[in-house]
Design a protein around this motif. Structure first.
Motif, mmCIF file in Angstrom:
data_model
loop_
_atom_site.group_PDB
_atom_site.id
_atom_site.type_symbol
_atom_site.label_atom_id
_atom_site.label_comp_id
_atom_site.label_asym_id
_atom_site.label_seq_id
_atom_site.Cartn_x
_atom_site.Cartn_y
_atom_site.Cartn_z
ATOM 1 N N ALA A 131 0.981 -1.322 -0.065
ATOM 2 C CA ALA A 131 0.151 -0.023 -0.034
ATOM 3 C C ALA A 131 0.912 1.328 0.107
ATOM 4 C CB ALA A 131 -1.089 0.008 1.177
ATOM 5 N N GLY A 132 0.549 2.301 -0.503
ATOM 6 C CA GLY A 132 1.209 3.379 -0.852
ATOM 7 C C GLY A 132 2.508 3.284 -1.785
ATOM 8 N N SER A 133 2.536 2.204 -2.563
ATOM 9 C CA SER A 133 3.455 1.951 -3.768
ATOM 10 C C SER A 133 2.928 2.163 -5.139
ATOM 11 C CB SER A 133 3.972 0.681 -3.424
ATOM 12 O OG SER A 133 5.033 0.512 -2.180
ATOM 13 N N ILE A 134 3.923 2.341 -5.892
ATOM 14 C CA ILE A 134 3.420 2.188 -7.421
ATOM 15 C C ILE A 134 4.370 1.288 -8.353
ATOM 16 C CG2 ILE A 134 3.743 3.948 -9.454
ATOM 17 C CD1 ILE A 134 3.292 6.367 -7.760
ATOM 18 N N LEU A 135 3.391 0.848 -9.165
ATOM 19 C CA LEU A 135 4.026 -0.119 -10.168
ATOM 20 C C LEU A 135 4.080 0.810 -11.339
ATOM 21 C CD1 LEU A 135 5.174 -2.678 -11.354
ATOM 22 C CD2 LEU A 135 2.716 -3.463 -11.763
ATOM 23 N N LYS A 136 5.334 0.990 -11.917
ATOM 24 C CA LYS A 136 5.681 1.651 -13.062
ATOM 25 C C LYS A 136 5.770 0.733 -14.422
ATOM 26 C CE LYS A 136 8.971 4.603 -15.085
ATOM 27 N NZ LYS A 136 10.504 5.622 -14.961
ATOM 28 N N ILE A 137 4.965 0.614 -15.315
ATOM 29 C CA ILE A 137 4.970 -0.112 -16.440
ATOM 30 C C ILE A 137 5.668 0.780 -17.610
ATOM 31 C CG2 ILE A 137 3.782 -1.486 -18.069
ATOM 32 C CD1 ILE A 137 3.645 -2.751 -15.320
ATOM 33 N N VAL A 138 6.638 0.055 -18.132
ATOM 34 C CA VAL A 138 7.448 0.733 -19.406
ATOM 35 C C VAL A 138 7.044 -0.084 -20.415
ATOM 36 C CG1 VAL A 138 9.375 1.361 -20.362
ATOM 37 C CG2 VAL A 138 9.224 1.264 -17.895
ATOM 38 N N ASN A 139 6.225 0.752 -21.489
ATOM 39 C CA ASN A 139 5.813 -0.109 -22.790
ATOM 40 C C ASN A 139 5.819 1.018 -23.803
ATOM 41 O OD1 ASN A 139 4.605 -2.053 -24.306
ATOM 42 N ND2 ASN A 139 2.529 -1.904 -22.854
ATOM 43 N N SER A 140 5.331 0.544 -24.936
ATOM 44 C CA SER A 140 5.567 1.607 -26.305
ATOM 45 C C SER A 140 4.155 2.052 -26.495
ATOM 46 C CB SER A 140 6.035 0.415 -27.687
ATOM 47 O OG SER A 140 5.105 -0.591 -27.651
ATOM 48 N N PHE A 141 3.037 1.821 -25.683
ATOM 49 C CA PHE A 141 1.798 2.397 -25.925
ATOM 50 C C PHE A 141 1.021 2.194 -24.400
ATOM 51 C CE2 PHE A 141 1.566 -2.153 -26.725
ATOM 52 C CZ PHE A 141 0.433 -2.881 -26.015
ATOM 53 N N GLU A 142 0.051 2.953 -24.296
ATOM 54 C CA GLU A 142 -0.822 2.841 -23.149
ATOM 55 C C GLU A 142 -1.585 1.817 -23.014
ATOM 56 O OE1 GLU A 142 -4.486 5.733 -21.581
ATOM 57 O OE2 GLU A 142 -2.796 6.949 -22.614
ATOM 58 N N PRO A 143 -1.365 1.246 -21.841
ATOM 59 C CA PRO A 143 -2.298 0.085 -21.635
ATOM 60 C C PRO A 143 -3.689 0.150 -21.157
ATOM 61 C CG PRO A 143 -0.878 0.342 -19.936
ATOM 62 C CD PRO A 143 -0.453 1.407 -20.859
ATOM 63 N N THR A 144 -4.492 0.770 -21.921
ATOM 64 C CA THR A 144 -5.877 1.069 -21.555
ATOM 65 C C THR A 144 -6.539 0.012 -20.882
ATOM 66 O OG1 THR A 144 -5.814 2.763 -23.210
ATOM 67 C CG2 THR A 144 -7.877 2.122 -22.260
ATOM 68 N N PRO A 145 -6.629 -1.370 -21.465
ATOM 69 C CA PRO A 145 -7.316 -2.209 -20.697
ATOM 70 C C PRO A 145 -7.052 -2.821 -19.282
ATOM 71 C CG PRO A 145 -6.785 -2.755 -23.058
ATOM 72 C CD PRO A 145 -6.166 -1.731 -22.827
ATOM 73 N N LEU A 146 -5.617 -2.879 -19.181
ATOM 74 C CA LEU A 146 -5.111 -2.706 -17.814
ATOM 75 C C LEU A 146 -5.456 -1.766 -16.841
ATOM 76 C CD1 LEU A 146 -3.072 -4.784 -16.090
ATOM 77 C CD2 LEU A 146 -1.147 -3.304 -16.768
ATOM 78 N N MET A 147 -5.331 -0.677 -17.432
ATOM 79 C CA MET A 147 -5.965 0.656 -16.520
ATOM 80 C C MET A 147 -7.422 0.484 -16.104
ATOM 81 S SD MET A 147 -3.906 3.423 -18.645
ATOM 82 C CE MET A 147 -4.277 4.812 -17.522
#
Length: 272
Positions: A131-147
Motif C-alpha cells: 500500500a502506498g507504492s506504485i508499479l511503473k509499467i514501461v511500454n511502447s503504448f498506453e495499456p488502457t485495458p489494464l488501467m
C-alpha cells in the motif's frame, strides 16, 4: 470529394473514403502492416482512431496527417488541438509525492516483442505491491485495458507519454486491500458451475486457442453478434483475453472465466 478528419477519426473511415490510405498508413510504421490482412483490418480499423493508432505505432498524429493530406483529406486542426489538450492530463498528486523507493519498475517491451502476453507477469508484480507504492509499467503504448481492470480493484493510474515509442504508466495502490484479481480469473470465476448448468443445453462453442492475436478477439465478437439471447458462448482460449473484457462490459454481456491451466482458459459469455 474531400473528407475532413481530426484526432479522433477512425482508421476504418479513412479506408472507406479512400482505399489508397491503407498503403499510406502502412508506410508510417512497420507495426501497421497487419492492416493488409482483411480479417485483422476488420478487427482493428473500426475500433482505432488516428490518435490511438499513433500511440500503437510509435509515431505522431502529424505523421498521419502528412501522409493523408496528399490523398485529398482535409485536417481539422482546431478539433485536433482541442482533443490533444484533453489528452494532456495533469500529473496526479500520488505521483508528485511518492518517494523513489516506493516505485517498482517493470519493462514489458521485451516480453511483447517475443509475442507473449505480459499480463500474468504484471499481475504477479501487482500482488506483491505494498500500500502506498506504485508499479511503473514501461511500454511502447498506453495499456488502457489494464488501467480499466486495475481501476476496478481500487488502483489509480496515470499514463505518461515520454516519446513516440515510450509510455510510462503508473499504478498506485492506495490501500492494503487484497487483489481480487487472480490473473483476471478469480474475479470472474464465481458461480461458474451454476452458470454452466443454467446453459447446459444452450451452449454455442468456439475454440480460438490456435489463433494468433487479435484473431481470437475477432472470432469471439463475431460469434456474439449472432448469439441468441437464451444461449451462452463457451470459449476455449489459451489466455485470459484482457483486451476483450472491457468490450464485453460495454456491450452489456456477463461472463465467467475458468483457468484450467497456464495454457488454457475457458470463458462463458451470456446476456443477463
Amino acid at each position: 470529394m474531400i473528407m475532413t478528419i481530426n484526432f479522433n477519426t477512425k482508421i476504418a473511415a479513412l479506408l472507406k473514403h479512400n482505399p489508397a490510405a491503407l498503403e499510406a498508413i502502412v508506410s508510417i510504421s512497420p507495426k501497421f502492416t497487419k492492416l493488409r490482412n482483411p480479417i485483422l483490418r476488420k478487427v482493428i480499423a473500426g475500433r482505432t482512431s488516428i490518435s490511438m493508432a499513433s500511440k500503437l505505432g510509435g509515431c505522431s498524429v502529424d505523421d498521419f496527417f502528412n501522409k493523408l493530406v496528399p490523398l485529398g483529406f482535409e485536417i481539422d486542426r482546431e478539433a485536433s488541438a482541442i482533443e490533444g489538450d484533453k489528452e494532456k492530463k495533469p500529473v496526479p498528486e500520488f505521483l508528485k509525492k511518492i518517494p523513489a523507493g516506493k516505485i517498482v519498475e517493470l519493462d514489458v517491451r521485451p516480453v511483447i516483442e517475443t509475442g507473449k502476453d505480459p499480463l500474468k507477469t504484471i499481475l504477479q508484480k501487482v500482488k506483491l505491491l505494498e500500500a502506498g507504492s506504485i508499479l511503473k509499467i514501461v511500454n511502447s503504448f498506453e495499456p488502457t485495458p489494464l488501467m480499466h481492470l486495475l481501476g476496478k480493484q481500487g488502483f489509480e493510474s496515470y499514463a505518461e507519454p515520454v516519446s513516440e515509442e515510450l509510455v510510462n504508466t503508473y499504478f498506485y495502490k492506495k490501500t492494503d486491500q487484497p487483489l481480487v484479481l487472480d490473473t483476471a480469473g478469480t474475479a470472474y470465476a464465481e458461480g461458474w458451475d451454476r452458470i454452466l448448468d443454467r446453459f447446459k443445453d444452450k451452449l454455442e462453442t468456439i475454440d480460438v486457442r490456435q489463433l494468433e492475436m487479435p484473431l481470437p478477439l475477432h472470432m469471439i465478437l463475431e460469434a456474439l453478434e449472432t448469439l441468441q439471447k437464451d444461449k451462452a458462448l463457451y470459449v476455449y482460449h489459451k489466455r485470459i483475453p484482457v483486451f476483450l473484457l472491457p468490450e464485453l462490459e460495454e456491450k452489456k454481456f456477463s461472463f465467467r472465466i475458468k483457468e484450467v491451466s497456464d495454457a488454457e482458459v475457458h470463458l462463458l459469455i451470456y446476456k443477463g
